[in-house]
Design a protein around this motif. Structure first.
Motif, PDB file in Angstrom:
ATOM      1  N   ILE A   7       0.864  -1.180   0.000  1.00 46.10           N
ATOM      2  CA  ILE A   7       0.000   0.000   0.000  1.00 46.10           C
ATOM      3  C   ILE A   7       0.895   1.223   0.000  1.00 46.10           C
ATOM      4  O   ILE A   7       1.774   1.364   0.864  1.00 46.10           O
ATOM      5  CB  ILE A   7      -0.924   0.030   1.240  1.00 46.10           C
ATOM      6  N   LEU A   8       0.691   2.071  -0.971  1.00 48.97           N
ATOM      7  CA  LEU A   8       1.472   3.303  -1.088  1.00 48.97           C
ATOM      8  C   LEU A   8       0.521   4.486  -0.911  1.00 48.97           C
ATOM      9  O   LEU A   8      -0.479   4.598  -1.613  1.00 48.97           O
ATOM     10  CB  LEU A   8       2.148   3.366  -2.461  1.00 48.97           C
ATOM     11  N   ILE A   9       0.842   5.347   0.052  1.00 50.86           N
ATOM     12  CA  ILE A   9       0.037   6.544   0.300  1.00 50.86           C
ATOM     13  C   ILE A   9       0.964   7.752   0.235  1.00 50.86           C
ATOM     14  O   ILE A   9       1.956   7.825   0.970  1.00 50.86           O
ATOM     15  CB  ILE A   9      -0.667   6.492   1.674  1.00 50.86           C
ATOM     16  N   ARG A  10       0.645   8.665  -0.655  1.00 50.77           N
ATOM     17  CA  ARG A  10       1.460   9.870  -0.814  1.00 50.77           C
ATOM     18  C   ARG A  10       0.576  11.114  -0.839  1.00 50.77           C
ATOM     19  O   ARG A  10      -0.554  11.064  -1.325  1.00 50.77           O
ATOM     20  CB  ARG A  10       2.220   9.839  -2.139  1.00 50.77           C
ATOM     21  N   ARG A  11       1.136  12.197  -0.357  1.00 49.49           N
ATOM     22  CA  ARG A  11       0.533  13.493  -0.626  1.00 49.49           C
ATOM     23  C   ARG A  11       1.135  13.968  -1.934  1.00 49.49           C
ATOM     24  O   ARG A  11       2.350  14.154  -2.055  1.00 49.49           O
ATOM     25  CB  ARG A  11       0.846  14.481   0.492  1.00 49.49           C
ATOM     26  N   GLY A  12       0.280  14.093  -2.959  1.00 53.49           N
ATOM     27  CA  GLY A  12       0.779  14.458  -4.278  1.00 53.49           C
ATOM     28  C   GLY A  12       1.591  15.735  -4.221  1.00 53.49           C
ATOM     29  O   GLY A  12       1.093  16.762  -3.737  1.00 53.49           O
ATOM     30  N   PRO A  13       2.836  15.736  -4.686  1.00 52.43           N
ATOM     31  CA  PRO A  13       3.683  16.929  -4.574  1.00 52.43           C
ATOM     32  C   PRO A  13       3.160  18.120  -5.377  1.00 52.43           C
ATOM     33  O   PRO A  13       3.452  19.270  -5.041  1.00 52.43           O
ATOM     34  CB  PRO A  13       5.044  16.462  -5.106  1.00 52.43           C
ATOM     35  N   ARG A  14       2.404  17.871  -6.434  1.00 50.10           N
ATOM     36  CA  ARG A  14       1.846  18.957  -7.242  1.00 50.10           C
ATOM     37  C   ARG A  14       0.445  19.335  -6.767  1.00 50.10           C
ATOM     38  O   ARG A  14       0.128  20.510  -6.617  1.00 50.10           O
ATOM     39  CB  ARG A  14       1.785  18.540  -8.715  1.00 50.10           C
ATOM     40  N   GLY A  16      -1.239  18.193  -3.942  1.00 47.66           N
ATOM     41  CA  GLY A  16      -1.500  18.231  -2.511  1.00 47.66           C
ATOM     42  C   GLY A  16      -2.575  17.260  -2.070  1.00 47.66           C
ATOM     43  O   GLY A  16      -2.963  17.240  -0.895  1.00 47.66           O
ATOM     44  N   LEU A  17      -3.075  16.419  -2.986  1.00 52.49           N
ATOM     45  CA  LEU A  17      -4.149  15.477  -2.677  1.00 52.49           C
ATOM     46  C   LEU A  17      -3.591  14.112  -2.286  1.00 52.49           C
ATOM     47  O   LEU A  17      -2.517  13.720  -2.733  1.00 52.49           O
ATOM     48  CB  LEU A  17      -5.074  15.319  -3.882  1.00 52.49           C
ATOM     49  N   PRO A  18      -4.343  13.353  -1.456  1.00 48.52           N
ATOM     50  CA  PRO A  18      -3.903  12.001  -1.095  1.00 48.52           C
ATOM     51  C   PRO A  18      -3.980  11.071  -2.305  1.00 48.52           C
ATOM     52  O   PRO A  18      -5.043  10.916  -2.919  1.00 48.52           O
ATOM     53  CB  PRO A  18      -4.897  11.568  -0.013  1.00 48.52           C
ATOM     54  N   VAL A  19      -2.858  10.462  -2.647  1.00 48.56           N
ATOM     55  CA  VAL A  19      -2.781   9.469  -3.714  1.00 48.56           C
ATOM     56  C   VAL A  19      -2.577   8.108  -3.041  1.00 48.56           C
ATOM     57  O   VAL A  19      -1.567   7.899  -2.365  1.00 48.56           O
ATOM     58  CB  VAL A  19      -1.632   9.762  -4.691  1.00 48.56           C
ATOM     59  N   ILE A  20      -3.543   7.218  -3.225  1.00 47.27           N
ATOM     60  CA  ILE A  20      -3.536   5.926  -2.536  1.00 47.27           C
ATOM     61  C   ILE A  20      -3.453   4.821  -3.573  1.00 47.27           C
ATOM     62  O   ILE A  20      -4.301   4.731  -4.467  1.00 47.27           O
ATOM     63  CB  ILE A  20      -4.812   5.751  -1.691  1.00 47.27           C
ATOM     64  N   ASP A  42     -13.522  11.725   4.295  1.00 49.93           N
ATOM     65  CA  ASP A  42     -12.183  11.762   4.855  1.00 49.93           C
ATOM     66  C   ASP A  42     -11.280  10.927   3.947  1.00 49.93           C
ATOM     67  O   ASP A  42     -11.737   9.949   3.348  1.00 49.93           O
ATOM     68  CB  ASP A  42     -12.198  11.181   6.272  1.00 49.93           C
ATOM     69  N   TRP A  43     -10.009  11.275   3.841  1.00 53.17           N
ATOM     70  CA  TRP A  43      -9.129  10.542   2.935  1.00 53.17           C
ATOM     71  C   TRP A  43      -9.031   9.067   3.317  1.00 53.17           C
ATOM     72  O   TRP A  43      -8.819   8.214   2.460  1.00 53.17           O
ATOM     73  CB  TRP A  43      -7.746  11.181   2.903  1.00 53.17           C
ATOM     74  N   LYS A  72      -5.565  -1.167  -7.205  1.00 52.78           N
ATOM     75  CA  LYS A  72      -6.464  -0.028  -7.387  1.00 52.78           C
ATOM     76  C   LYS A  72      -5.755   1.238  -6.944  1.00 52.78           C
ATOM     77  O   LYS A  72      -4.919   1.223  -6.034  1.00 52.78           O
ATOM     78  CB  LYS A  72      -7.739  -0.200  -6.550  1.00 52.78           C
ATOM     79  N   THR A  73      -6.104   2.337  -7.594  1.00 50.45           N
ATOM     80  CA  THR A  73      -5.622   3.653  -7.184  1.00 50.45           C
ATOM     81  C   THR A  73      -6.811   4.547  -6.882  1.00 50.45           C
ATOM     82  O   THR A  73      -7.788   4.557  -7.631  1.00 50.45           O
ATOM     83  CB  THR A  73      -4.775   4.311  -8.296  1.00 50.45           C
ATOM     84  N   VAL A  74      -6.720   5.272  -5.773  1.00 46.99           N
ATOM     85  CA  VAL A  74      -7.752   6.240  -5.402  1.00 46.99           C
ATOM     86  C   VAL A  74      -7.079   7.575  -5.104  1.00 46.99           C
ATOM     87  O   VAL A  74      -6.088   7.637  -4.362  1.00 46.99           O
ATOM     88  CB  VAL A  74      -8.548   5.778  -4.158  1.00 46.99           C
ATOM     89  N   VAL A  75      -7.584   8.630  -5.712  1.00 44.73           N
ATOM     90  CA  VAL A  75      -7.227   9.990  -5.310  1.00 44.73           C
ATOM     91  C   VAL A  75      -8.437  10.542  -4.572  1.00 44.73           C
ATOM     92  O   VAL A  75      -9.521  10.681  -5.148  1.00 44.73           O
ATOM     93  CB  VAL A  75      -6.868  10.876  -6.515  1.00 44.73           C
ATOM     94  N   ALA A  76      -8.236  10.812  -3.281  1.00 40.86           N
ATOM     95  CA  ALA A  76      -9.347  11.213  -2.423  1.00 40.86           C
ATOM     96  C   ALA A  76      -9.524  12.730  -2.454  1.00 40.86           C
ATOM     97  O   ALA A  76      -8.699  13.475  -1.913  1.00 40.86           O
ATOM     98  CB  ALA A  76      -9.098  10.730  -0.997  1.00 40.86           C
ATOM     99  N   LEU A  77     -10.596  13.166  -3.095  1.00 38.93           N
ATOM    100  CA  LEU A  77     -10.933  14.587  -3.118  1.00 38.93           C
ATOM    101  C   LEU A  77     -11.686  14.949  -1.851  1.00 38.93           C
ATOM    102  O   LEU A  77     -12.400  14.120  -1.283  1.00 38.93           O
ATOM    103  CB  LEU A  77     -11.804  14.908  -4.328  1.00 38.93           C
ATOM    104  N   PRO A  78     -11.591  16.185  -1.386  1.00 39.89           N
ATOM    105  CA  PRO A  78     -12.426  16.625  -0.267  1.00 39.89           C
ATOM    106  C   PRO A  78     -13.901  16.435  -0.593  1.00 39.89           C
ATOM    107  O   PRO A  78     -14.310  16.525  -1.758  1.00 39.89           O
ATOM    108  CB  PRO A  78     -12.066  18.107  -0.121  1.00 39.89           C
TER     109      PRO A  78
END
Length: 350
Positions: A7-14, A16-20, A42-43, A72-78
């Protein structure tokens, strides 16, 4: 217990969104799964979605007999964000770099909130992507193939219920007229089904009018009188509270995570309602993309595999009847047999 490989969780450097990014299994082969760009309270709800969806992708590929793992990849928007308001290019580059960092362990395609054009942008950064536009050498929009596979599943269920796979005159209640749902509605109308549809977007009523389908509100269609209920929108629509009010003989559709909780499957069985797991019914899109782009199948060979979902569902229903189990259990057993076989073949000394 966590059963995911990575499982890779990052705050996208460009962005600022959670990339899961969740890789559930590579036992069968490198993992594949879609990019979901969606709003969450919530993210961590996005993380839960990624974990569930990636596990379902493992079962989907395994049940289809494909040498592909689940991810699977999820980008969690507010929760209050509008997808059109985000810096999309930044998000896609953030995702692409995360995927590329895995070195081929996982390839991404479209899902809710993303398109083949988005895959083209991701393809500027990493080769581990599928369903790019056909003009760029990809297989394009997977929605028609997902709809075609769902149609094959519906034929098998109809044969199980009535002894005849013809959908003509069968009462079908379709929830959701998004990319897959609209394609499926058109296929069902062409088959002569007695079609009732709905969508949260009232503008989609024009599709119902065009197809000669009845329109019902999203709140009411779940309990409409139908032969088969077809969930084709977001998941979680089948809850313990709604099951007692259902008036259908079967539920088969392409929406992911249709059951609100696992116990709903047992409640449906107790009511005598046949439920085909979504990872079986919705496999057409990933079967087409996976076989053509990752395994080099011709379009005709891929279509044969998509249409084979009818045989898969027929076999599951036969097994379930013979053993006195649910089709969901039969599907689970089939997928895990394939996974155990693959694991044994790759285990030293096996």
């Amino acid at each position: 217990m966590l059963d995911h490989e990575q499982i890779l969780i990052r705050r996208g450097p460009r962005s600022g969104l959670p990339v899961i990014l969740a890789v559930h299994s590579t036992v069968l082969g490198p993992a594949a799964g879609g990019l979901r760009l969606w709003r969450y309270p919530d993210w961590r709800d996005g993380l839960s979605d990624a974990l569930r969806l990636s596990a379902a992708m493992t079962l989907k590929f395994a049940a289809a007999g494909l040498a592909i793992g689940g991810g699977k990849t999820v980008v969690a928007l507010p929760h209050d964000a509008q997808p059109d308001s985000i810096a999309r290019h930044d998000v896609l580059y953030d995702v692409a770099e995360a995927i590329d960092s895995l070195g081929g362990k996982y390839a991404v395609g479209p899902d809710v909130g993303t398109t083949p054009d988005d895959m083209a942008v991701i393809g500027e950064v990493t080769t581990h992507v599928f369903c790019k536009p056909q003009a760029l050498g990809g297989s394009g929009d997977s929605s028609p193939h997902t709809a075609r596979g769902t149609l094959a599943a519906l034929r098998a269920v109809t044969r199980h219920l009535y002894g005849d796979p013809s959908l003509k005159g069968r009462r079908m209640a379709l929830i959701g007229l998004g990319h897959v749902g609209e394609h499926l509605a058109r296929l069902l109308a062409a088959e002569g089904a007695d079609l009732t549809v709905t969508d949260i977007d009232p503008a989609k009523r024009s599709i119902a009018d065009e197809l000669g389908a009845a329109w019902q509100s999203p709140e009411d269609i779940l309990t409409t009188d139908a032969d088969i209920l077809i969930p084709a929108a977001l998941g979680g629509v089948l809850t313990p509270q709604v099951v007692p009010n259902l008036r259908c003989r079967a539920i088969t559709g392409p929406a992911n995570n249709q059951l609100d909780t696992a116990e709903v499957g047992d409640l449906l069985h107790q009511r005598g309602i046949t439920w085909i797991p979504d990872y079986i019914a919705s496999a057409g899109g990933v079967i087409n993309a996976g076989t053509t782009e990752l395994h080099g199948f011709t379009p005709d060979q891929a279509l044969t595999r998509v249409n084979a979902i009818e045989s898969t569902v027929t076999d599951l229903l036969t097994t379930a009847t013979t053993l006195g189990i649910t089709p969901a259990q039969a599907a689970h057993d089939l997928a895990h047999r394939h996974l155990r076989t693959a694991k044994a073949q790759h285990t030293p000394g096996a």
